[in-house]
Design an enzyme around this catalytic site. Structure first.
Site, PDB file in Angstrom:
ATOM      1  CB  CYS A   1      33.242 138.037   5.633  1.00 63.45           C
ATOM      2  SG  CYS A   1      34.421 137.883   4.271  1.00 63.45           S
ATOM      3  CB  THR A   2      37.036 142.448   5.881  1.00 60.52           C
ATOM      4  OG1 THR A   2      37.854 141.410   5.319  1.00 60.52           O
ATOM      5  CG2 THR A   2      37.312 142.556   7.358  1.00 60.52           C
ATOM      6  CG  HIS A   3      35.877 139.979   0.711  1.00 58.76           C
ATOM      7  ND1 HIS A   3      36.883 139.579   1.558  1.00 58.76           N
ATOM      8  CD2 HIS A   3      36.412 139.980  -0.535  1.00 58.76           C
ATOM      9  CE1 HIS A   3      37.981 139.339   0.839  1.00 58.76           C
ATOM     10  NE2 HIS A   3      37.715 139.574  -0.430  1.00 58.76           N
TER      11      HIS A   3
ATOM     12  CG  ASP B   1      41.105 140.530   3.745  1.00 58.23           C
ATOM     13  OD1 ASP B   1      40.734 139.607   4.499  1.00 58.23           O
ATOM     14  OD2 ASP B   1      40.508 140.788   2.685  1.00 58.23           O
ATOM     15  CB  SER B   2      42.255 136.486   2.154  1.00 59.19           C
ATOM     16  OG  SER B   2      40.945 137.004   2.071  1.00 59.19           O
TER      17      SER B   2
ATOM     18  CB  CYS C   1      41.177 138.698   7.426  1.00 58.04           C
ATOM     19  SG  CYS C   1      40.634 137.082   6.867  1.00 58.04           S
ATOM     20  CG  ASN C   2      35.337 139.011  10.168  1.00 58.83           C
ATOM     21  OD1 ASN C   2      34.756 139.267  11.212  1.00 58.83           O
ATOM     22  ND2 ASN C   2      35.414 139.900   9.189  1.00 58.83           N
ATOM     23  CB  THR C   3      38.889 133.716   7.840  1.00 60.47           C
ATOM     24  OG1 THR C   3      37.696 134.020   7.124  1.00 60.47           O
ATOM     25  CG2 THR C   3      39.108 132.222   7.861  1.00 60.47           C
TER      26      THR C   3
ATOM     27  CD  GLU D   1      39.004 139.293  -3.761  1.00 60.30           C
ATOM     28  OE1 GLU D   1      39.808 139.552  -4.661  1.00 60.30           O
ATOM     29  OE2 GLU D   1      39.131 139.706  -2.585  1.00 60.30           O
TER      30      GLU D   1
ATOM     31  CE1 TYR E   1      44.862 133.940   3.107  1.00 60.74           C
ATOM     32  CE2 TYR E   1      44.571 135.043   5.225  1.00 60.74           C
ATOM     33  CZ  TYR E   1      45.344 134.768   4.109  1.00 60.74           C
ATOM     34  OH  TYR E   1      46.598 135.311   4.023  1.00 60.74           O
ATOM     35  N   GLY E   2      38.674 131.528   3.784  1.00 55.54           N
ATOM     36  CA  GLY E   2      37.486 131.029   4.485  1.00 55.54           C
ATOM     37  C   GLY E   2      37.279 129.535   4.446  1.00 55.54           C
TER      38      GLY E   2
HETATM   39  N1  DGL Z   1      37.765 138.761   4.058  1.00 54.17           N
HETATM   40  C1  DGL Z   1      38.023 137.602   4.825  1.00 54.17           C
HETATM   41  C2  DGL Z   1      37.242 137.557   6.114  1.00 54.17           C
HETATM   42  O1  DGL Z   1      36.965 138.599   6.673  1.00 54.17           O
HETATM   43  C3  DGL Z   1      38.007 136.271   4.180  1.00 54.17           C
HETATM   44  C4  DGL Z   1      37.749 136.094   2.743  1.00 54.17           C
HETATM   45  C5  DGL Z   1      38.322 134.780   2.303  1.00 54.17           C
HETATM   46  O2  DGL Z   1      37.659 133.741   2.395  1.00 54.17           O
HETATM   47  O3  DGL Z   1      39.474 134.824   1.913  1.00 54.17           O
HETATM   48  O4  DGL Z   1      36.927 136.507   6.621  1.00 54.17           O
END
Ligand code: DGL
Length: 272
Positions: A186-188, A12-13, A75-77, A154, A44-45
Site C-alpha cells: 500500500c503506497t501509504h 492515489d486515494s 495506489c495498490n488498491t 493520513e 479506497y481499500g
Molecule cells: N494508498 C492506497 C493503496 O496503495 C490505498 C489507501 C486507501 O485505502 O485509500 O492501496
C-alpha cells in the site's frame, strides 16, 4: 509542448502515492508530474471493485485534460482492482505498482517465504500472490490486511505508541510464518517503514514497490521515446490536485517530497 516534454500523471486515494512520486522525482529529475490525491473519497481499500474502477476512470479523464503522456496508478488498491480494465480503455500508457512490487520481492527473498501487507481490497484480491506465483511457482505468500494503517498515516501518526501497538498485532501473523521479505503493498506504508522495520527485525527485507515502479516507468518512457528533454517541460514542474482539504495535503506533501509542494488545487472530480 511536444508530447515527450508533457507531464506524467500520478494518482492515489490520498498522500500515499507521493511515495511513488518521490521515487519518480529521484530517478527522473527532468520529468514533470501532475499528481492527483482523491482525498475526498479516501479510503479506497474498503470499497468495491466497481467503485474503484469508476473513480480511476474519472481521475484518468481529469489527468488527460492536463495532457499527460503516461499515467502511474500509485495506489495498490486501484492497481489491483482497476488497472487491467482501464489500461485498454485509454490511448496512453498506464502502469500500476503491483508487478513492480512482486518482481522486487521475488528477487529479494532467500527462503521463498514472502509476506504482503495492504488494504482489505488489495489483500482480498489475491493479486500479489497470483503475480508472484506466476514469476516463481514455489513461493509461499502470506497476506495480511492492515486497515488502520492508512488513517494513521493520513493523521500523521508515523512515530507513535498507538501505531506501534497496532502494527505489532498486525505483524504477529506474518512473523509466525518466518517470512524473510515483506512487501509494503500500500503506497501509504513506506511512511511507516521505520516502525515496520524495527518490529520485523533486520533479517526481514522490506520491499517498497515505488522504487521498481519508477524503474519500469523509465524503461517505458525510453522505449517509446517519451523522456523529457531537460528544461523543456514548461513552467510548473510539479502540480498537485486533490478532491478535498488542499491545505492539509500541501503540508503533508512538503514533508514527504524533496521540495515545497506549493499551490495544491482542489477540484470536483465528480465532473470528470
Ligand atoms: N494508498 C492506497 C493503496 O496503495 C490505498 C489507501 C486507501 O485505502 O485509500 O492501496
Amino acid at each position: 509542448m511536444t508530447e515527450r516534454n508533457a507531464p506524467i500523471g500520478v494518482f492515489d486515494s490520498g498522500v500515499g502515492g507521493l511515495t511513488v512520486a518521490r521515487e519518480i522525482i529521484r530517478q527522473m529529475p527532468n520529468e514533470h508530474i501532475v499528481y492527483f490525491g482523491d482525498t475526498a473519497r479516501l479510503p479506497y481499500g474498503s470499497k468495491s471493485q466497481d467503485t474503484i474502477i469508476r473513480y480511476s476512470r474519472q481521475i484518468i479523464r481529469f489527468l488527460m485534460t492536463k495532457e499527460v503522456k503516461a499515467i502511474v496508478i500509485a495506489c495498490n488498491t486501484a492497481s489491483a482492482y482497476a488497472l487491467d480494465t482501464v489500461a485498454g480503455e485509454f490511448s496512453l500508457p498506464i502502469i500500476g505498482v503491483i508487478n513492480a512490487g512482486a518482481y522486487s520481492a521475488v528477487h529479494a527473498t532467500r527462503n521463498g517465504k514472502i509476506g504482503v501487507i495492504g488494504t482489505e481490497g488489495t489483500i482480498g484480491s489475491g493479486i500479489y500472490t497470483e503475480v508472484m506465483k506466476r514469476m516463481r511457482p514455489d513461493i509461499e505468500v502470506t497476506g495480511k490486511s492492515c486497515p488502520l494503517f492508512v488513517p494513521l498515516v493520513e493523521e500523521g501518526l508515523l512515530h507513535d505508541s498507538v501505531t506501534d501497538e497496532i502494527a505489532s498485532r498486525y505483524l504477529s501473523a506474518l512473523k509466525s510464518r518466518f517470512i524473510d521479505t515483506l512487501v509494503l503493498g500500500c503506497t501509504h506504508y513506506p511512511l511507516l517503514r521505520s516502525t515496520l522495520g524495527r518490529l520485523m527485525g533486520s533479517d526481514v527485507t522490506l520491499v517498497n514497490p515505488a522504487y521498481e515502479t519508477a524503474i519500469e516507468l523509465k524503461a517505458l518512457l525510453e522505449e517509446r521515446q517519451l523522456t523529457c528533454i531537460s528544461g523543456q517541460g514548461g513552467q510548473e514542474k510539479y502540480q498537485f490536485f486533490v478532491s478535498d482539504l488542499a491545505e492539509k495535503f500541501t503540508a503533508f506533501a512538503t514533508s514527504i517530497l524533496p521540495m515545497e509542494a506549493k499551490g495544491t488545487r482542489k477540484i470536483n472530480i465528480e465532473e470528470y
